[in-house]
Design an enzyme around this catalytic site. Structure first.
Site, PDB file in Angstrom:
ATOM      1  N   ARG A  33      42.895  42.114  41.216  1.00  0.00           N
ATOM      2  CA  ARG A  33      41.118  41.856  41.044  1.00  0.00           C
ATOM      3  C   ARG A  33      40.464  42.639  42.666  1.00  0.00           C
ATOM      4  O   ARG A  33      39.462  42.878  42.669  1.00  0.00           O
ATOM      5  CB  ARG A  33      41.078  40.356  41.787  1.00  0.00           C
ATOM      6  N   TYR A  34      41.637  42.413  43.791  1.00  0.00           N
ATOM      7  CA  TYR A  34      40.961  42.637  45.332  1.00  0.00           C
ATOM      8  C   TYR A  34      41.443  44.059  45.135  1.00  0.00           C
ATOM      9  O   TYR A  34      42.655  44.417  44.553  1.00  0.00           O
ATOM     10  CB  TYR A  34      40.845  41.780  46.096  1.00  0.00           C
TER      11      TYR A  34
ATOM     12  N   ARG B 293      45.326  44.120  46.795  1.00  0.00           N
ATOM     13  CA  ARG B 293      45.879  43.051  47.370  1.00  0.00           C
ATOM     14  C   ARG B 293      46.208  42.336  45.467  1.00  0.00           C
ATOM     15  O   ARG B 293      45.758  42.568  44.622  1.00  0.00           O
ATOM     16  CB  ARG B 293      45.938  42.204  47.852  1.00  0.00           C
TER      17      ARG B 293
ATOM     18  N   CYS C 234      57.321  24.826  37.797  1.00  0.00           N
ATOM     19  CA  CYS C 234      56.484  23.929  38.796  1.00  0.00           C
ATOM     20  C   CYS C 234      57.427  22.541  39.477  1.00  0.00           C
ATOM     21  O   CYS C 234      57.804  21.981  38.937  1.00  0.00           O
ATOM     22  CB  CYS C 234      55.531  24.165  39.664  1.00  0.00           C
TER      23      CYS C 234
ATOM     24  N   CYS D  58      50.821  19.114  39.391  1.00  0.00           N
ATOM     25  CA  CYS D  58      50.162  19.259  40.217  1.00  0.00           C
ATOM     26  C   CYS D  58      48.286  19.191  38.693  1.00  0.00           C
ATOM     27  O   CYS D  58      48.191  19.895  37.473  1.00  0.00           O
ATOM     28  CB  CYS D  58      49.009  20.255  40.522  1.00  0.00           C
TER      29      CYS D  58
ATOM     30  N   CYS E 122      45.731  21.077  38.200  1.00  0.00           N
ATOM     31  CA  CYS E 122      45.801  23.146  38.364  1.00  0.00           C
ATOM     32  C   CYS E 122      45.268  24.322  37.087  1.00  0.00           C
ATOM     33  O   CYS E 122      44.409  24.018  36.293  1.00  0.00           O
ATOM     34  CB  CYS E 122      47.398  23.315  37.801  1.00  0.00           C
TER      35      CYS E 122
ATOM     36  N   ARG F 287      46.239  26.915  37.245  1.00  0.00           N
ATOM     37  CA  ARG F 287      46.731  27.512  35.408  1.00  0.00           C
ATOM     38  C   ARG F 287      47.824  26.341  34.720  1.00  0.00           C
ATOM     39  O   ARG F 287      48.724  26.827  34.070  1.00  0.00           O
ATOM     40  CB  ARG F 287      48.081  28.437  35.879  1.00  0.00           C
TER      41      ARG F 287
ATOM     42  N   ASP G  42      38.620  24.417  40.383  1.00  0.00           N
ATOM     43  CA  ASP G  42      37.725  25.406  39.545  1.00  0.00           C
ATOM     44  C   ASP G  42      37.608  24.744  38.432  1.00  0.00           C
ATOM     45  O   ASP G  42      37.375  23.697  37.964  1.00  0.00           O
ATOM     46  CB  ASP G  42      38.887  26.468  39.371  1.00  0.00           C
TER      47      ASP G  42
ATOM     48  N   ASP H  63      35.824  29.719  44.220  1.00  0.00           N
ATOM     49  CA  ASP H  63      37.187  31.023  43.182  1.00  0.00           C
ATOM     50  C   ASP H  63      35.932  30.799  42.343  1.00  0.00           C
ATOM     51  O   ASP H  63      35.728  30.553  41.525  1.00  0.00           O
ATOM     52  CB  ASP H  63      37.801  30.745  42.647  1.00  0.00           C
TER      53      ASP H  63
ATOM     54  N   LYS I 268      37.799  35.178  45.560  1.00  0.00           N
ATOM     55  CA  LYS I 268      36.799  33.827  46.474  1.00  0.00           C
ATOM     56  C   LYS I 268      35.947  34.416  47.499  1.00  0.00           C
ATOM     57  O   LYS I 268      35.139  35.036  48.313  1.00  0.00           O
ATOM     58  CB  LYS I 268      38.534  33.845  47.921  1.00  0.00           C
TER      59      LYS I 268
HETATM   60  C1  LIG Z   1      43.233  34.680  45.621  1.00  0.00           C
HETATM   61  C2  LIG Z   1      44.452  36.164  45.503  1.00  0.00           C
HETATM   62  C3  LIG Z   1      44.081  36.989  46.081  1.00  0.00           C
HETATM   63  C4  LIG Z   1      43.960  36.391  47.698  1.00  0.00           C
HETATM   64  O1  LIG Z   1      42.909  36.256  48.604  1.00  0.00           O
HETATM   65  P1  LIG Z   1      43.305  36.224  49.854  1.00  0.00           P
HETATM   66  O2  LIG Z   1      41.762  36.048  50.122  1.00  0.00           O
HETATM   67  O3  LIG Z   1      43.723  37.496  50.453  1.00  0.00           O
HETATM   68  O4  LIG Z   1      44.226  35.074  50.532  1.00  0.00           O
HETATM   69  C5  LIG Z   1      44.548  38.446  45.798  1.00  0.00           C
HETATM   70  N1  LIG Z   1      44.590  37.897  43.912  1.00  0.00           N
HETATM   71  C6  LIG Z   1      44.040  36.873  43.746  1.00  0.00           C
HETATM   72  C7  LIG Z   1      43.920  36.885  42.336  1.00  0.00           C
HETATM   73  C8  LIG Z   1      43.946  35.970  44.312  1.00  0.00           C
HETATM   74  O5  LIG Z   1      42.838  34.794  42.929  1.00  0.00           O
END
Ligand SMILES: *Cc1c(COP(=O)(O)O)cnc(C)c1O
Length: 395
Positions: free
Chosen positions: A99-100, A103, A112, A116, A119, A121, A279, A316, A323
């Site tokens: 998504r980002y 990362r 798990c 929870c 959750c 997921r 969420d 989120d 986020k």
């Molecule tokens: C939370 C998340 C991350 C990591 O986010 P950070 O702000 O770097 O901790 C990466 N990918 C997804 C899909 C996430 O939900």
């Protein structure tokens, strides 16, 4: 009954401890005052698992622990989306969410230690769907073709429920990708199945540094001596530890509880990282709090205790927006080109002067319509600090 649970917590391997967890409504009814018939359907849809350590905590500490893991009929009475964060839509290959820009999130198991009830997921956890060899290969292939990815988060499910050998296979494969700098692991294991954090696991993880971990904790009572010791073993292995906390009605939606939680986390060498607004996941809506509740908690922490203990409060965003951090509006009273007006944690107001603005911005902000003059003669008539280069030019 308590006697036996204690024995389970202290003896044998972590697998035996996990196997002694409560997963069936009729077994739950032997420990707690619940009607097994009332939660049979819920557990059929969304699995239950309560480790011996958590069963003991429920009996000793009550509601805040109970609500997190004991199924409620309410879970079936809500029509929200299964995947409100659109993780499935942001998935280029199975098990990976990208998504980002730099990362990715890699879901390595659906299992798990405890399930929870809130959750995100819920649609996946506790259900079949292990990572297969071919799927790991596809993820590695994707990552090799994406040099912009420098940070990977292993999640699930809980990666620490994988046997050491499998987890190591994943870590080894990832470390074969030169541009992948950071590996993070998200886990609730140290806080619910602490004997899983064996010296062998720590020694294995240590070979693949930098490894970071974000541990899931929601309430100060979760930080038992055994849990703190497990965190200590990871910290001793050089793993920086963060905590992710979900704001939950009836569990931790109270500044005093949150203050105790962040203090307990810091004592366990865990730095609070994120505080999540719940969420919109189906089956979890009875846990949601107002956004103001989270802002009030941040206000109650910031300045009142160690800055190290203040997490980022984030929502989120639905539909894959990612986020988004929120801060109480109180701190920045006003911001102009001349100064920032600020309010501190005690409510006192302060003024912070801006640096002298570059000429073009001054001309624009004067609003006197004489832009070109402003550009040639910067800082005319400004109440400057008196030692800038602009003053020198006027002399
Ligand atoms: C939370 C998340 C991350 C990591 O986010 P950070 O702000 O770097 O901790 C990466 N990918 C997804 C899909 C996430 O939900």
């Amino acid at each position: 009954m308590n006697q036996r649970l204690e024995a389970d917590t202290n003896m044998g391997t972590w697998r035996e401890t996990l196997a002694a967890s409560i997963t069936r409504p009729e077994d739950l009814a032997k420990h707690l005052d619940v009607d097994p018939e009332a939660i049979k359907d819920v557990v059929g849809e969304y699995p239950m698992r309560i480790t011996p350590m958590w069963m003991k905590l429920i009996k000793e500490k009550g509601d805040a622990i109970w609500r997190q893991v004991v199924p409620e009929p309410e879970e079936m009475a809500d029509e929200s989306a299964d995947d409100p964060l659109h993780e499935d839509l942001d998935s280029p290959v199975p098990h990976l969410v990208h998504r980002y820009p730099d990362r990715v999130l890699f879901m390595v198991t659906n299992q798990c230690p405890i399930y929870c009830r809130f959750c995100t997921r819920k649609r996946l956890v506790g259900k079949p769907g292990f990572l297969r060899k071919g799927e790991l290969d596809r993820v590695v292939e994707y990552l090799k073709a994406h040099p912009e990815v420098r940070d990977i988060i292993l999640s699930g499910g809980d990666p620490l429920l994988l046997p050491d050998s499998l987890l190591e296979r994943i870590l080894k494969a990832l470390r074969g990708i030169p541009h992948l700098e950071l590996i993070r692991i998200g886990s609730r294991v140290p806080g619910s199945l602490p004997d899983r954090v064996t010296p062998e696991l720590c020694a294995m993880l240590q070979k693949y540094h930098p490894i970071y971990m974000n541990l899931h904790f929601n309430h100060p009572d979760e930080l038992t001596p055994e849990v703190k010791a497990a965190c200590g073993r990871l910290a001793d292995a050089g793993v920086p530890l963060g905590a992710q906390t979900v704001l939950l009605k009836g569990v931790n939606d109270d500044p005093a509880v949150m203050m105790r939680l962040v203090h307990q986390l810091l004592l366990a060498r865990v730095k609070p990282y994120y505080l999540y607004q719940a969420d919109l996941t189906r089956g979890t809506n009875h846990f949601r709090t107002s956004v103001e509740t989270g802002l009030e908690i941040i206000k109650a922490l910031q300045g009142h205790t160690s800055g190290m203990g203040v997490p980022h409060f984030v929502i989120d965003a639905p539909e894959g927006g990612g986020k988004i951090p929120l801060l109480p509006a109180d701190y920045l009273v006003d911001l102009t080109q001349e100064k920032a007006t600020l309010r501190n944690y005690e409510g006192k107001v302060y003024s912070y002067p801006q640096p002298e603005s570059p000429p073009s911005i001054v001309a624009h902000s004067n609003g006197n319509g004489n832009g070109s003059r402003g550009r040639e003669l910067p800082m005319v008539g400004s109440a400057s600090t008196g030692c800038g280069i602009a003053d020198a030019m006027l002399e």
